[in-house]
Enzyme design. Structure first.
Site, mmCIF file in Angstrom:
data_model
loop_
_atom_site.group_PDB
_atom_site.id
_atom_site.type_symbol
_atom_site.label_atom_id
_atom_site.label_comp_id
_atom_site.label_asym_id
_atom_site.label_seq_id
_atom_site.Cartn_x
_atom_site.Cartn_y
_atom_site.Cartn_z
ATOM 1 N N GLY A 105 -12.842 8.326 11.475
ATOM 2 C CA GLY A 105 -14.149 7.453 11.667
ATOM 3 C C GLY A 105 -14.025 6.597 12.677
ATOM 4 O O GLY A 105 -15.176 6.211 13.447
ATOM 5 N N GLU A 106 -13.018 5.941 12.977
ATOM 6 C CA GLU A 106 -12.932 4.862 14.039
ATOM 7 C C GLU A 106 -12.653 5.442 15.377
ATOM 8 O O GLU A 106 -12.758 5.083 16.426
ATOM 9 C CB GLU A 106 -11.767 3.772 13.735
ATOM 10 N N LEU B 212 -13.193 8.462 6.736
ATOM 11 C CA LEU B 212 -12.766 9.361 7.588
ATOM 12 C C LEU B 212 -11.517 9.455 7.938
ATOM 13 O O LEU B 212 -11.176 9.029 8.950
ATOM 14 C CB LEU B 212 -13.661 9.931 8.579
ATOM 15 N N ASN C 126 0.749 -1.117 -0.037
ATOM 16 C CA ASN C 126 0.141 -0.025 -0.088
ATOM 17 C C ASN C 126 0.745 1.249 -0.047
ATOM 18 O O ASN C 126 1.369 1.507 1.118
ATOM 19 C CB ASN C 126 -0.915 -0.220 1.239
ATOM 20 N N HIS D 287 -10.834 5.725 -2.619
ATOM 21 C CA HIS D 287 -10.994 4.774 -1.339
ATOM 22 C C HIS D 287 -11.767 3.611 -1.494
ATOM 23 O O HIS D 287 -12.421 3.162 -0.514
ATOM 24 C CB HIS D 287 -11.569 5.793 -0.364
ATOM 25 N N GLU E 169 -6.664 -2.125 4.355
ATOM 26 C CA GLU E 169 -6.534 -2.069 3.139
ATOM 27 C C GLU E 169 -5.622 -2.954 2.382
ATOM 28 O O GLU E 169 -5.867 -3.485 1.548
ATOM 29 C CB GLU E 169 -6.091 -0.714 2.581
ATOM 30 N N ARG F 35 -1.701 -1.672 -4.452
ATOM 31 C CA ARG F 35 -2.516 -0.690 -4.483
ATOM 32 C C ARG F 35 -2.275 0.491 -5.260
ATOM 33 O O ARG F 35 -1.302 1.095 -5.245
ATOM 34 C CB ARG F 35 -2.903 0.095 -2.968
ATOM 35 N N GLY G 136 -5.946 12.298 6.575
ATOM 36 C CA GLY G 136 -5.731 13.364 5.344
ATOM 37 C C GLY G 136 -6.851 13.327 4.353
ATOM 38 O O GLY G 136 -7.637 14.177 4.435
#
Lengths: 373, 410
Positions: B333-334, B205, B7, B176, B385, B87, B208
């Site tokens: 978000g987490e 979220l 990644n 994303h 990811e 990725r 960055g």
């Protein structure tokens, strides 16, 4: 009260005279090839207009109502033009160079042409001066935004404000409560969606300029900022050329490949319009969802503008997709109001004149709303 | 089969070696500060077979980082990759689906490099280095844009002249996708809903970049990012949605210098530009305490940040129609309950009611932080990811082996 309304478009001056009735006693258009950039052309046009008005009304207007597309954050409602007001308006020229100078010029000429009748400036952006900061602010460097006066202003405030009032009146007439949370959808050549909570706008799709938001008949609407940069880099276009493509060759024209109106888009079932119709309907749905989130619910949807009739197709389409819970009625009630802009501008001017005491008796504004349902 | 998932960030390289299909992580780590020397030294944090280490090494580019990572992995014969998955942020119109690397694809990859100037070039350099060093090792390219290939035409079309769009590939691509796809699958499994019937709004979220994704039947139907990762939400240094008229004003002000405007919109806007303090919304949240003039600026930043998420959440809930869940993932978000609470509060019209206590302490992830009577669940899901890259890579390689016949797979 005899009122003359003036709406200046890019290449024409639209006028309408109102007396006692709802309908105009006289209306017309005076075309111009040069955007009325010189005072003599404006004076000449106004001379024609006032002559026509006198012929129809039997006298000069008692007020002139001038629709002004941009009033910045300064003008929160209609104002009677005087030297100070016009000087203040001129200071906003940098933010709307195509609109402010000619509007100021027209206002000055009106005073002379109408024999001293008060000239009322009715601003499209006034309704949106109450937008919350979180909605009007872009995600740019704060100092850059302040120095350039960049913020969301909205574009069709006159329609939104009246449509929400009409919706409330209609609800009261039906024995209900005034709806607090409304989605107001103006269907003009440049459509616009606003979420209005208790007469205060919380969201609006147009931005610092009318380019943002729902695509118009010829302009692009919402666009990834990276695209403007790509056009500059890959095509070598300058801002003027990009502006020309984005404002005059895009929107419905770009999607369909020929000039069509929103009326045609929603009333025709021509196969070549299907994709454009899907694009526009989808953008409207997104704007409605955002507005509902902003208001924490929805009490009704109101359509206005010259293509308000298209609300008869859009209303059922939208309410079939927006299935709400909690205290929001489902399906949401919707109404269409097609009061023309010149009538709304005239009413705003009459009220402004009355409030300033230019008339002793209160002028009875007659019911003049034509619902389409 | 050991899948090595890479990644590649603009100045970092995350990697995980995962035994598939068991999804057993054998090794992993991150090369940090890849590129020109900075104030802090470049470093690899490596973990393998229960042992963690941190090494200071010079890595002037991603090819160098790859060499150092491979040196660490090949110290142990059990850590030999059978296949590599990469990725790539932007596949453009040339790569609408994930793909196995071959000579033709390798050439086409160079052509999509400019589509994401910060992310694509280092990732493509890494792929090139892998191919040169291990020419016989199969490699798969997993695109962030591939998950969004199902966005319908009416949602991905900009209202520009059609010929111009065709000629320049101007359309919404979305980003994303690897993360949105991963958390969507995890959430469907958590709720016991078959993936092909799972409807959700996924909120990635990050500290960055950030984007929301509308999902119907396990497939992406819209994403807040567009032709580029600039569009949509307010991000750490990116502006998000912007009036095209303003973009043109900025271009005119810069004398037509698109590079200068690009830098301003990508690197000096967003949370950093509005707050003038920090590019991290967590600093903004923590900084509003003094009651001074600076607080007004921080408050505005936070309000704009939350408002954009909330508006898009409403827009996508309207599009999805009957969502099973709203998903929150990645750093903000987490780990920032205030953000989840503010964007979900007052959304009962959409059938969503967040539980303040559960949201404040979600516990092990995935966690449901919606009120018991909420029709729509609010899930906090840890994104992964690299695992998503490994899953996609394994799926493609297995499929290719099966298609080639039983002899090949032996």
């Amino acid at each position: 009260m005899k009122v003359l309304t003036l709406i200046l478009r890019p290449q024409r001056l639209e006028y309408a005279g109102f007396a006692e009735g709802v309908e105009p006693i006289k209306s017309g258009v005076i075309p111009s090839r040069d955007r009325y950039t010189d005072t003599d052309a404006l004076r000449e046009a106004l001379s024609c207009v006032t002559t026509e008005f006198q012929r129809a009304a039997g006298g000069l207007p008692e007020a002139v109502a001038l629709r002004v597309p941009f009033g910045g954050a300064e003008f929160a409602g209609p104002v009677i033009a005087d030297a100070d007001t016009l000087r203040k308006l001129e200071t906003l020229t940098q933010s709307a160079p195509l609109h402010i100078p000619v509007s100021v010029q027209l206002a000055r000429c009106c005073g002379e042409a109408a024999g001293g009748a008060p000239v009322v400036l009715v601003f499209e952006t006034a309704f949106f001066t109450a937008l919350p900061e979180r909605e009007r602010s872009y995600g740019l460097d704060a100092e850059l935004m302040d120095s350039m006066g960049l913020r969301r202003y909205g574009f069709h405030g006159i329609f939104h404000e009246q449509a929400c009032r009409d919706m409330a009146r209609r609800a009261r007439e039906a024995g209900g409560r005034s709806p607090q949370r409304l989605l107001s959808i103006v269907l003009e050549p440049k459509p616009e969606v606003a979420a209005v909570f208790g007469n205060r706008p919380l969201t609006v799709t147009s931005g610092a300029t009318p380019l943002e938001g729902i695509p118009s008949e010829t302009s692009c609407g919402e666009l990834d900022p990276g695209i403007v940069l790509a056009l500059s880099r890959e095509k070598g276009w300058g801002p003027e050329q990009i502006n020309s493509v984005l404002t005059r060759e895009s929107g419905l024209l770009g999607l369909v490949g020929r000039r069509i109106t929103f009326d045609e888009l929603f009333s025709s079932d021509a196969a070549d319009l299907a994709e454009a119709r899907a694009v526009i309907r989808y953008r409207l749905l997104l704007a409605c969802g955002a507005g509902i989130a902003a208001m924490s619910g929805l009490d009704g949807i109101v359509f206005s503008g010259c293509y308000a009739d298209a609300g008869r197709q859009l209303g059922p389409w939208l309410t079939a997709r927006i299935r709400l819970k909690g205290d929001s009625p489902t399906p949401a009630p919707w109404e269409c109001f097609r009061t023309p802009l010149n009538r709304l501008v005239a009413d705003a001017a009459i009220n402004a004149v009355l409030e300033r005491g230019h008339e002793k008796a209160r002028f009875p504004v007659q019911p003049r709303v034509s619902s389409l349902r | 089969m050991n899948v090595l998932a890479f990644n590649c960030g603009s100045s970092s390289l995350k990697y995980r070696l995962i035994e598939m299909p068991a999804e057993h992580e054998l090794a992993g780590g991150e090369a940090q500060r890849v590129g020109p020397r900075t104030a802090e030294p470049s470093r690899i944090r490596h973990q393998a077979l229960g042992r963690a280490e941190s090494l200071v090494v010079e890595m002037l580019d991603h090819a160098a980082a790859f060499e150092r990572v491979m040196r660490l992995l090949t110290r142990d014969s059990a850590l030999t990759p059978d296949v590599i998955g990469h990725r790539l942020v932007h596949g453009g119109d040339r790569f609408r689906e994930n793909t196995l690397l071959d000579a033709r694809n390798a050439t086409n990859l160079e052509k999509v490099a400019p589509l994401a100037p910060l992310h694509n070039p280092p990732a493509i350099a890494l792929i090139r280095a892998c191919r040169e060093r291990y020419p016989d090792l199969p490699q798969a390219i997993i695109f962030d844009t591939a998950f969004h290939s199902t966005i319908p035409e009416f949602a991905r079309t900009y209202a520009l002249p059609a010929a111009l769009c065709r000629g320049m590939g101007l359309r919404k691509y979305g980003f994303h996708g690897i993360s949105h796809q991963y958390v969507c699958g995890e959430a469907a499994r958590f709720l016991g809903v078959p993936l092909d019937r799972f409807n959700a709004v996924s909120c990635h979220l990050g500290s960055g970049g950030a984007s929301l994704c509308a999902i119907i039947g396990g497939k992406s139907v819209d994403n807040t990012m567009g032709y580029s990762p600039l569009q949509g939400l307010l991000m750490s240094t990116r502006c998000g949605d912007l009036d095209p008229g303003v973009s043109m004003q900025l271009l005119a002000r810069a004398g037509g210098d698109a590079g200068a405007v690009d830098k301003s919109l990508n690197s000096r806007s967003g949370v950093l530009g509005l707050s003038g303090l920090s590019a991290d919304i967590r600093d903004v949240l923590g900084g509003r305490v003094s009651g001074g003039a600076g607080d007004a600026r921080l408050n505005r930043t936070l309000q704009v940040y939350l408002w954009r998420i909330r508006k898009y959440l409403g827009a996508y809930l309207a599009v999805v129609g009957s969502a099973h869940a709203v998903l929150f993932t990645d750093t903000i978000g987490e780990s920032v309950p205030e953000v989840r609470f503010e964007v979900c509060a007052g959304m009962e019209a959409f059938g969503l009611r967040i539980d303040a206590a559960r949201n404040a302490c979600p516990g092990p992830l995935p966690a449901d932080v919606a009120a018991p009577d909420s029709d729509v669940r609010a899930l906090v899901v840890a994104t992964n990811e690299e695992l998503a890259i490994a899953r996609n890579t394994y799926g493609m390689i297995s499929g290719a082996l099966q298609a080639a016949g039983p002899e090949v797979g032996r």
